[in-house]
Design a protein around this motif. Structure first.
Motif, short mmCIF file in Angstrom:
data_model
loop_
_atom_site.label_atom_id
_atom_site.label_comp_id
_atom_site.label_asym_id
_atom_site.label_seq_id
_atom_site.Cartn_x
_atom_site.Cartn_y
_atom_site.Cartn_z
N LEU A 1 0.83 -1.21 0.00
CA LEU A 1 0.00 0.00 0.00
C LEU A 1 0.86 1.25 0.00
CD1 LEU A 1 -2.70 -1.11 2.60
CD2 LEU A 1 -2.73 -1.35 0.10
N THR A 2 2.10 1.15 0.44
CA THR A 2 3.07 2.24 0.42
C THR A 2 4.37 1.70 -0.16
OG1 THR A 2 3.79 1.70 2.68
CG2 THR A 2 2.02 3.32 2.45
N PRO A 3 5.33 2.55 -0.49
CA PRO A 3 6.59 2.06 -1.06
C PRO A 3 7.39 1.17 -0.12
CG PRO A 3 6.30 4.38 -1.57
CD PRO A 3 5.23 4.02 -0.59
N SER A 4 7.07 1.12 1.16
CA SER A 4 7.78 0.24 2.08
C SER A 4 6.79 -0.37 3.08
CB SER A 4 8.88 1.01 2.85
OG SER A 4 8.29 2.02 3.66
N VAL A 5 7.08 -1.59 3.52
CA VAL A 5 6.24 -2.28 4.51
C VAL A 5 7.16 -2.88 5.56
CG1 VAL A 5 4.44 -2.82 2.84
CG2 VAL A 5 6.27 -4.45 3.23
N THR A 6 6.58 -3.22 6.72
CA THR A 6 7.33 -3.78 7.83
C THR A 6 6.67 -5.07 8.29
OG1 THR A 6 8.07 -1.60 8.57
CG2 THR A 6 8.17 -3.38 10.17
N PHE A 7 7.46 -6.13 8.35
CA PHE A 7 7.02 -7.42 8.88
C PHE A 7 7.43 -7.48 10.35
CE2 PHE A 7 7.57 -7.95 4.37
CZ PHE A 7 6.52 -8.76 3.97
N THR A 8 6.46 -7.70 11.25
CA THR A 8 6.71 -7.69 12.69
C THR A 8 6.64 -9.11 13.24
OG1 THR A 8 5.79 -5.46 12.87
CG2 THR A 8 5.97 -6.75 14.90
N PHE A 9 7.64 -9.47 14.04
CA PHE A 9 7.69 -10.76 14.73
C PHE A 9 7.77 -10.46 16.22
CE2 PHE A 9 9.53 -11.17 10.55
CZ PHE A 9 8.91 -12.31 10.03
N SER A 10 6.70 -10.79 16.94
CA SER A 10 6.56 -10.33 18.32
C SER A 10 7.27 -11.21 19.32
CB SER A 10 5.07 -10.25 18.69
OG SER A 10 4.45 -11.53 18.51
N ASN A 11 7.54 -12.47 19.01
CA ASN A 11 8.13 -13.39 19.99
C ASN A 11 9.19 -14.23 19.28
OD1 ASN A 11 8.68 -14.93 22.22
ND2 ASN A 11 6.81 -16.16 22.10
N ALA A 12 10.42 -13.73 19.33
CA ALA A 12 11.51 -14.39 18.60
C ALA A 12 11.80 -15.76 19.20
CB ALA A 12 12.75 -13.52 18.63
N GLN A 13 11.81 -16.76 18.31
CA GLN A 13 12.13 -18.12 18.70
C GLN A 13 13.15 -18.69 17.73
OE1 GLN A 13 11.00 -19.47 21.52
NE2 GLN A 13 9.76 -17.62 21.93
N ALA A 14 13.58 -19.89 18.01
CA ALA A 14 14.58 -20.53 17.15
C ALA A 14 14.06 -20.70 15.73
CB ALA A 14 14.98 -21.89 17.74
N SER A 15 12.73 -20.80 15.57
CA SER A 15 12.14 -20.95 14.24
C SER A 15 12.26 -19.68 13.39
CB SER A 15 10.67 -21.35 14.35
OG SER A 15 9.94 -20.35 15.07
N ASN A 16 12.59 -18.55 14.02
CA ASN A 16 12.77 -17.30 13.29
C ASN A 16 14.21 -17.08 12.84
OD1 ASN A 16 10.54 -16.15 15.74
ND2 ASN A 16 10.00 -16.27 13.57
N GLU A 17 15.06 -18.02 13.12
CA GLU A 17 16.47 -17.86 12.80
C GLU A 17 16.72 -18.29 11.34
OE1 GLU A 17 20.20 -18.45 15.62
OE2 GLU A 17 19.45 -20.38 14.86
N GLY A 18 17.55 -17.52 10.62
CA GLY A 18 17.87 -17.86 9.24
C GLY A 18 18.22 -16.63 8.43
N TYR A 19 18.10 -16.75 7.11
CA TYR A 19 18.41 -15.65 6.19
C TYR A 19 17.10 -15.12 5.59
CZ TYR A 19 23.31 -17.07 6.40
OH TYR A 19 24.58 -17.36 6.83
N TYR A 20 16.90 -13.80 5.71
CA TYR A 20 15.68 -13.16 5.23
C TYR A 20 15.98 -12.43 3.91
CZ TYR A 20 13.36 -14.00 9.69
OH TYR A 20 12.80 -14.59 10.79
N CYS A 21 15.05 -12.57 2.90
CA CYS A 21 15.17 -11.91 1.61
C CYS A 21 13.83 -11.29 1.23
CB CYS A 21 15.59 -12.89 0.51
SG CYS A 21 17.23 -13.60 0.75
N CYS A 22 13.87 -10.09 0.60
CA CYS A 22 12.66 -9.39 0.15
C CYS A 22 12.57 -9.45 -1.38
CB CYS A 22 12.71 -7.92 0.56
SG CYS A 22 12.04 -7.61 2.20
#
Length: 439
Positions: A332-353
């Motif tokens: 909806l805008t030129p930029s967006v934000t993905f929010t992760f409220s409770n960091a766990q081991a499953s959130n570990e890795g390499y992120y790409c957009c």
């Protein structure tokens, strides 16, 4: 006097002038300030009637053309020997000094498009009248042939030396189509248009125009009798997005000039999607080190792009050893934000957009951003392992130092105090004690 008698009838402009002078509605000085009486009304009605007669005569004179093209070969009115009317007499035009400029004026006057050729009038039919005009000289801008400079033929030309004209006829608009069933393209691709002209009487050039641009983007000459050509735009850019149409330009058969352009074809709109590689970054709790997120804390991953298209979305990929996790948000805008409220081991890795948009029946996807590594660490204990290690080392050092001091002290005491056996073994000789060795 003979020339005056044979000259074309003058247009009836003098009638309007006479009526204006005779039946002027301007108020004479002798008239009273207010119109009244039957004579005044009669004058007005008579003026209106005469004015109507003027317009009727003018329209009739305009409809009675004094030029035409005659041919026994074809019923086409835009093709034949040139004939002009002088009074009630039809005659021909001398072919000497007759050129494409003169023919262009005649074709335009007869609503026959543009001049294509100026063959001899004897080719079309046998002339029945006299040669009336000679040495016609048009500039090319006149609306009718009788507005051009000319002279009367005085035996200079014969009926075998008359002018003829072949006009294009009223040119019909071409048809523009597109080879692909898509109307959206990615930057760097090519789009192929097809322009079809309902005309094949001479060599023609096809031109592809973008609306708002005066010069053609693509020009293609057609082979003789070829009515369809391909017009290709290569290496598309975002500036190529817009509406397109084509025209065709007819060459005269003399090969020296262009006859004229056709009307514009139908329009076709194309969309050029130029998607840039998105940027990616993240922010976490202030105390977290770069690249690390504390377990249980929240963190954000943001994606942005320079260009935005309706209906686009951002895709976030998490690459892990055991698979890939995908997240999506509408752009909806030129930029967006993905929010992760409770960091766990499953959130570990390499992120790409990446940026994704669907236009028409096609889906366009950008290149992936640079990978962003994120590691999840455990919550810090009250005393860190380093502090514990330092404390243990210090305590060990203190204990070792104390043990060494105690041992040294005990050793020193034993060295200064003789044993009981040594004291009993001492003998006094000449008032001197001698320690005897006890075996």
């Amino acid at each position: 006097m003979e020339e005056a008698a044979d000259a074309p009838e003058s247009p009836p402009a003098f009638v309007l002038l006479t009526l204006t002078e005779t039946f002027s509605l301007e108020e004479p000085e002798a008239w009273p300030p207010v119109f009244h009486g039957k004579s005044t009304m009669s004058t007005i009605l008579l003026g209106l009637v005469m004015l109507g007669l003027y317009f009727g005569v003018d329209v009739q004179a305009f409809d009675n053309r004094i030029t035409r093209l005659v041919s026994d070969e074809s019923v086409e009115r835009c093709y034949g020997r040139v004939e002009v009317r002088q009074g009630n007499q039809w005659g021909t035009v001398c072919m000497f000094n007759w050129d494409l400029q003169d023919a262009a004026v005649l074709c335009r006057e007869l609503d026959c498009g543009f001049a294509l050729d100026i063959p001899s009038g004897a080719r079309f039919t046998r002339a029945s009248g006299e040669v009336l005009w000679s040495n016609v000289q048009c500039s090319g801008d006149e609306f009718a042939l009788d507005l051009c400079e000319r002279s009367l033929n005085e035996g200079f030309c014969t009926n075998s030396e008359t002018a003829g004209v072949e006009c294009t006829g009223r040119l019909s608009a071409p048809t523009l189509s597109i080879h692909s069933r898509y109307y959206a393209y990615s930057a760097g691709e090519s789009v192929q248009f097809k322009c079809t002209a309902p005309y094949s009487q001479s060599t023609i050039d096809f031109h592809l125009f973008k609306h708002g641009v005066d010069t053609p983007l693509v020009t293609q000459r057609a082979d003789p009798r070829q009515m369809t050509v391909d017009l290709t735009l290569t290496d598309l850019e975002s500036s190529h997005q817009g509406s397109y149409s084509c025209v065709y330009r007819v060459h005269s058969k003399l090969g020296t000039t262009f006859s004229g352009n056709s009307p514009n074809s139908n329009s076709i709109n194309i969309t050029v999607v130029d998607i840039h590689t998105p940027q990616i970054w993240y922010n976490t709790s202030p105390e977290a080190r770069p690249g690390w997120v504390t377990r249980g804390y929240s963190f954000n991953v943001s994606c942005s792009t320079l260009l935005q298209y309706p209906g686009g979305s951002f895709q976030l990929r998490l690459i892990q050893p055991n698979g890939t996790v995908r997240h999506s948000l509408p752009a909806l805008t030129p930029s967006v934000t993905f929010t992760f409220s409770n960091a766990q081991a499953s959130n570990e890795g390499y992120y790409c957009c990446l940026y994704k948009v669907q236009t028409g029946e096609r889906t366009f996807i950008s290149r992936e951003s640079q990978p962003l590594p994120i590691s999840i660490r455990e919550v810090d204990p009250v005393i860190s392992p380093m502090v514990i290690s330092l404390l243990v080392s210090a305590l060990t050092f203190v204990v070792a130092t104390c043990a060494i001091l105690i041992i040294a002290k005990v050793y020193c005491k034993r060295a200064r105090k003789p044993t009981e056996l040594e004291r009993e073994s001492r003998t006094c000789v000449d008032n001197t004690y001698i320690a005897l060795t006890i075996k």
